[in-house]
Design a protein around this motif. Sequence first.
Motif, mmCIF file in Angstrom:
data_model
loop_
_atom_site.group_PDB
_atom_site.id
_atom_site.type_symbol
_atom_site.label_atom_id
_atom_site.label_comp_id
_atom_site.label_asym_id
_atom_site.label_seq_id
_atom_site.Cartn_x
_atom_site.Cartn_y
_atom_site.Cartn_z
ATOM 1 N N ALA A 173 0.861 -1.188 0.000
ATOM 2 C CA ALA A 173 0.000 0.000 0.000
ATOM 3 C C ALA A 173 0.890 1.227 0.000
ATOM 4 C CB ALA A 173 -0.910 0.007 1.227
ATOM 5 N N ASP A 174 0.622 2.141 -0.951
ATOM 6 C CA ASP A 174 1.366 3.399 -1.033
ATOM 7 C C ASP A 174 2.870 3.178 -1.121
ATOM 8 O OD1 ASP A 174 -1.044 4.764 -0.871
ATOM 9 O OD2 ASP A 174 -0.968 4.835 1.330
ATOM 10 N N GLY A 175 3.291 2.123 -1.806
ATOM 11 C CA GLY A 175 4.718 1.904 -2.022
ATOM 12 C C GLY A 175 5.417 1.144 -0.915
ATOM 13 N N PHE A 176 4.733 0.813 0.185
ATOM 14 C CA PHE A 176 5.349 0.049 1.268
ATOM 15 C C PHE A 176 4.879 -1.397 1.177
ATOM 16 C CE2 PHE A 176 5.182 4.412 2.799
ATOM 17 C CZ PHE A 176 6.491 4.609 3.186
ATOM 18 N N ARG A 177 5.816 -2.325 1.335
ATOM 19 C CA ARG A 177 5.483 -3.740 1.128
ATOM 20 C C ARG A 177 5.506 -4.503 2.449
ATOM 21 N NH1 ARG A 177 8.011 -6.960 -3.777
ATOM 22 N NH2 ARG A 177 6.488 -5.592 -4.760
ATOM 23 N N TYR A 178 4.433 -5.241 2.659
ATOM 24 C CA TYR A 178 4.324 -6.122 3.821
ATOM 25 C C TYR A 178 4.152 -7.543 3.300
ATOM 26 C CZ TYR A 178 1.838 -8.722 7.448
ATOM 27 O OH TYR A 178 1.431 -9.686 8.327
ATOM 28 N N TYR A 179 4.922 -8.464 3.856
ATOM 29 C CA TYR A 179 4.763 -9.849 3.411
ATOM 30 C C TYR A 179 5.099 -10.824 4.526
ATOM 31 C CZ TYR A 179 9.848 -9.657 2.481
ATOM 32 O OH TYR A 179 11.207 -9.508 2.587
ATOM 33 N N MET A 180 4.534 -12.037 4.379
ATOM 34 C CA MET A 180 4.738 -13.118 5.340
ATOM 35 C C MET A 180 5.371 -14.299 4.613
ATOM 36 S SD MET A 180 1.142 -13.122 7.443
ATOM 37 C CE MET A 180 0.204 -13.459 5.956
ATOM 38 N N VAL A 181 6.264 -14.982 5.276
ATOM 39 C CA VAL A 181 6.898 -16.179 4.725
ATOM 40 C C VAL A 181 6.635 -17.343 5.677
ATOM 41 C CG1 VAL A 181 9.048 -17.269 4.027
ATOM 42 C CG2 VAL A 181 8.704 -14.827 3.592
ATOM 43 N N PHE A 182 5.953 -18.377 5.151
ATOM 44 C CA PHE A 182 5.748 -19.611 5.906
ATOM 45 C C PHE A 182 6.832 -20.587 5.490
ATOM 46 C CE2 PHE A 182 1.426 -18.578 7.300
ATOM 47 C CZ PHE A 182 1.038 -17.634 6.358
ATOM 48 N N ARG A 183 7.568 -21.115 6.439
ATOM 49 C CA ARG A 183 8.660 -22.031 6.123
ATOM 50 C C ARG A 183 8.529 -23.305 6.947
ATOM 51 N NH1 ARG A 183 12.729 -18.990 7.435
ATOM 52 N NH2 ARG A 183 13.834 -20.078 9.093
ATOM 53 N N CYS A 184 8.753 -24.439 6.279
ATOM 54 C CA CYS A 184 8.751 -25.729 6.950
ATOM 55 C C CYS A 184 10.148 -26.328 6.827
ATOM 56 C CB CYS A 184 7.729 -26.669 6.328
ATOM 57 S SG CYS A 184 6.028 -26.046 6.347
ATOM 58 N N ASP A 185 10.886 -26.384 7.915
ATOM 59 C CA ASP A 185 12.216 -26.993 7.931
ATOM 60 C C ASP A 185 12.082 -28.418 8.451
ATOM 61 O OD1 ASP A 185 13.231 -24.629 7.075
ATOM 62 O OD2 ASP A 185 14.106 -24.026 8.981
ATOM 63 N N PHE A 186 12.727 -29.360 7.764
ATOM 64 C CA PHE A 186 12.575 -30.754 8.187
ATOM 65 C C PHE A 186 13.768 -31.590 7.761
ATOM 66 C CE2 PHE A 186 10.980 -30.362 3.948
ATOM 67 C CZ PHE A 186 11.247 -31.551 3.299
ATOM 68 N N ASN A 187 14.038 -32.646 8.529
ATOM 69 C CA ASN A 187 15.040 -33.634 8.151
ATOM 70 C C ASN A 187 14.456 -35.041 8.087
ATOM 71 O OD1 ASN A 187 15.039 -34.492 10.918
ATOM 72 N ND2 ASN A 187 16.493 -32.855 11.378
ATOM 73 N N SER A 188 13.160 -35.153 8.273
ATOM 74 C CA SER A 188 12.436 -36.401 8.044
ATOM 75 C C SER A 188 10.961 -36.048 7.968
ATOM 76 C CB SER A 188 12.703 -37.421 9.166
ATOM 77 O OG SER A 188 11.895 -37.164 10.291
ATOM 78 N N THR A 189 10.121 -37.035 7.647
ATOM 79 C CA THR A 189 8.688 -36.783 7.561
ATOM 80 C C THR A 189 7.988 -36.924 8.910
ATOM 81 O OG1 THR A 189 8.318 -39.100 6.959
ATOM 82 C CG2 THR A 189 8.602 -37.524 5.155
ATOM 83 N N GLU A 190 8.737 -37.267 9.962
ATOM 84 C CA GLU A 190 8.161 -37.359 11.300
ATOM 85 C C GLU A 190 7.815 -35.965 11.807
ATOM 86 O OE1 GLU A 190 7.377 -40.129 12.862
ATOM 87 O OE2 GLU A 190 8.127 -41.305 11.167
ATOM 88 N N LEU A 191 6.656 -35.844 12.453
ATOM 89 C CA LEU A 191 6.178 -34.537 12.918
ATOM 90 C C LEU A 191 7.155 -33.878 13.885
ATOM 91 C CD1 LEU A 191 3.733 -32.717 12.437
ATOM 92 C CD2 LEU A 191 2.694 -33.668 14.518
ATOM 93 N N ASN A 192 7.797 -34.678 14.726
ATOM 94 C CA ASN A 192 8.756 -34.121 15.692
ATOM 95 C C ASN A 192 9.999 -33.548 15.029
ATOM 96 O OD1 ASN A 192 7.119 -34.785 17.867
ATOM 97 N ND2 ASN A 192 8.106 -36.770 18.196
#
Length: 249
Positions: free
Chosen positions: A18-37
């Motif tokens: 808005a009016d030249g100012f940028r707001y953004y969100m980044v969702f990141r999923c870091d993982f080393n296996s498919t286990e939820l933990n």
Amino acid sequence: MASSFLSFSLLFISLCSADGFRYYMVFRCDFNSTELNDIEYILSLYYNKVEYARFSSSVGEYVGYTEYGLKQAKYWNNDPSELSRRRAEKERWCKDNIDAFSSGVLTQSAKPYVRLQSVTPSAGKHQSMLVCSVFDFFPKLIKVSWFRDGQEVTSDVTSTDELADGDWYYQIHSHLEYTPRSGEKISCVVEHASLKEPLVTDWDPSMPESERNKIAIGASGLILGLILSLAGFIYYKTKARGRILVPSN
């Protein structure tokens, strides 16, 4: 062969301005296996390229990095429904995407190709050095070994780590210093998850094709030069014989 240790990130980006100012969100999923933990969900909030607050599932609440971010983090952390919603994102967003990503990408493999060449050692007690370069393999874990007349060589061998190419593929380079013996057989052996059996590349001590090409080009140039020189000499002699001398008065 032991399974490789993998660590990847999935990114989800949301933008608005808005009016030249940028707001953004980044969702990141870091993982080393498919286990939820073994999965970490991270939400980063930016304004004008500055991260002012972050939620991490490993922390369990928001953390502020600017004056405004500290106020917002305190506000969100006092809202149980907001924290509950963010804590559930790890399973809702990350788990399903990681399962699909793992089955579609991480279970795939790419076969390596090998280039074996001789180089001049800069120092050391041996006269020669071979380099076994392995390119474009995935996943990362690989074993490169040397054999000399059927016996594995472990001394005078150095190797780089697996080097990431930046496109999901890797490369590695193994060096063997040795003193040549007549009639010997030296091989570079590569073991990888993409191969049903070890990939064996034997060293051919004959002159490489590139060197043969250089010599052939040089010899051709020399012969051409001799032919042109001979043609010039014959032409000069022919013209000299055909001249008519006119006596002067």
